[in-house]
Design a protein around this motif. Sequence first.
Motif, PDB file in Angstrom:
ATOM      1  N   HIS A  14       0.840  -1.206   0.000  1.00  0.00           N
ATOM      2  CA  HIS A  14       0.000   0.000   0.000  1.00  0.00           C
ATOM      3  C   HIS A  14       0.876   1.257   0.000  1.00  0.00           C
ATOM      4  N   LEU A  15       1.927   1.249   0.800  1.00  0.00           N
ATOM      5  CA  LEU A  15       2.839   2.389   0.813  1.00  0.00           C
ATOM      6  C   LEU A  15       3.518   2.545  -0.541  1.00  0.00           C
ATOM      7  N   TYR A  16       3.937   1.459  -1.125  1.00  0.00           N
ATOM      8  CA  TYR A  16       4.607   1.483  -2.431  1.00  0.00           C
ATOM      9  C   TYR A  16       3.724   2.154  -3.472  1.00  0.00           C
ATOM     10  N   GLN A  17       2.421   1.859  -3.429  1.00  0.00           N
ATOM     11  CA  GLN A  17       1.499   2.382  -4.428  1.00  0.00           C
ATOM     12  C   GLN A  17       0.936   3.758  -4.069  1.00  0.00           C
ATOM     13  N   ASP A  18       0.615   3.975  -2.798  1.00  0.00           N
ATOM     14  CA  ASP A  18      -0.136   5.174  -2.418  1.00  0.00           C
ATOM     15  C   ASP A  18       0.661   6.227  -1.653  1.00  0.00           C
ATOM     16  N   ASN A  19       1.730   5.832  -1.014  1.00  0.00           N
ATOM     17  CA  ASN A  19       2.601   6.793  -0.313  1.00  0.00           C
ATOM     18  C   ASN A  19       4.063   6.447  -0.557  1.00  0.00           C
ATOM     19  N   PRO A  20       4.507   6.548  -1.805  1.00  0.00           N
ATOM     20  CA  PRO A  20       5.863   6.110  -2.152  1.00  0.00           C
ATOM     21  C   PRO A  20       6.965   6.748  -1.313  1.00  0.00           C
ATOM     22  N   SER A  21       6.752   7.973  -0.860  1.00  0.00           N
ATOM     23  CA  SER A  21       7.793   8.630  -0.067  1.00  0.00           C
ATOM     24  C   SER A  21       8.017   7.930   1.266  1.00  0.00           C
ATOM     25  N   GLN A  22       7.036   7.147   1.716  1.00  0.00           N
ATOM     26  CA  GLN A  22       7.133   6.447   2.991  1.00  0.00           C
ATOM     27  C   GLN A  22       7.549   4.990   2.833  1.00  0.00           C
ATOM     28  N   PHE A  23       7.666   4.539   1.573  1.00  0.00           N
ATOM     29  CA  PHE A  23       7.991   3.136   1.316  1.00  0.00           C
ATOM     30  C   PHE A  23       9.445   2.835   1.677  1.00  0.00           C
ATOM     31  N   LYS A  24       9.631   1.751   2.433  1.00  0.00           N
ATOM     32  CA  LYS A  24      10.981   1.280   2.732  1.00  0.00           C
ATOM     33  C   LYS A  24      10.940  -0.219   2.902  1.00  0.00           C
TER      34      LYS A  24
END
Length: 205
Positions: A105-115
């Motif tokens: 979900h982070l990868y798709q919707d909040n990329p800046s938070q993806f780790k």
Amino acid sequence: MLQLFFVRHGETEWNVEKRLQGRLNSNLTENGIRDAELLGKRLATIDFEAVYSSPSNRTVETAKLIIDERTLPFKTDERLMEIDLGEWEGRTVDEIQQSEPELYHLYQDNPSQFKGTGETFADVKNRLEAVLAELVEAYPSGNLLIITHGVVIKVLQAIFKTRSLDLVWEPPYIEGTSLTIAKIEDGKRELLLEGDIAHKERKIV
């Protein structure tokens, strides 16, 4: 004025399977090979100073298909490689969504938070900014052909539009062999064309 012709590699077997590639590789499909050849014909009249490619096999092969018999300086740069997706590489999107839904979900919707276990989107942005700075210094004017990857081109769009990495997935979608053209002049950056696939739409089947 420096013009940068960014191209995503041709369709691969893993693209068809919806399997994430990252730093791993899979072979170009027949469609991927044909589309690269069609793009080569489209760009045949452009005088390029040099060709830069990610060292991944799929990008190098795409580059060679595009330039065909032309003799051009050819360089690979690891900073043009796809985002390192760590443990996700080689797995399908469905598998990842089921096993790690929150991270996906982070990868798709909040990329800046993806780790994940590889790179962040900010890591990709930083290495691309370094590449752009070096290219401008080495080539004050002319045309460069740059063969790279989907996420890389999406991040480049964010760089040229000075927008948040959280908007990295905004349209247009970057298809295999799609063409994105940017110019840099007097320190100003501008996108002239994004994700164009006119050469594929006119192809003879």
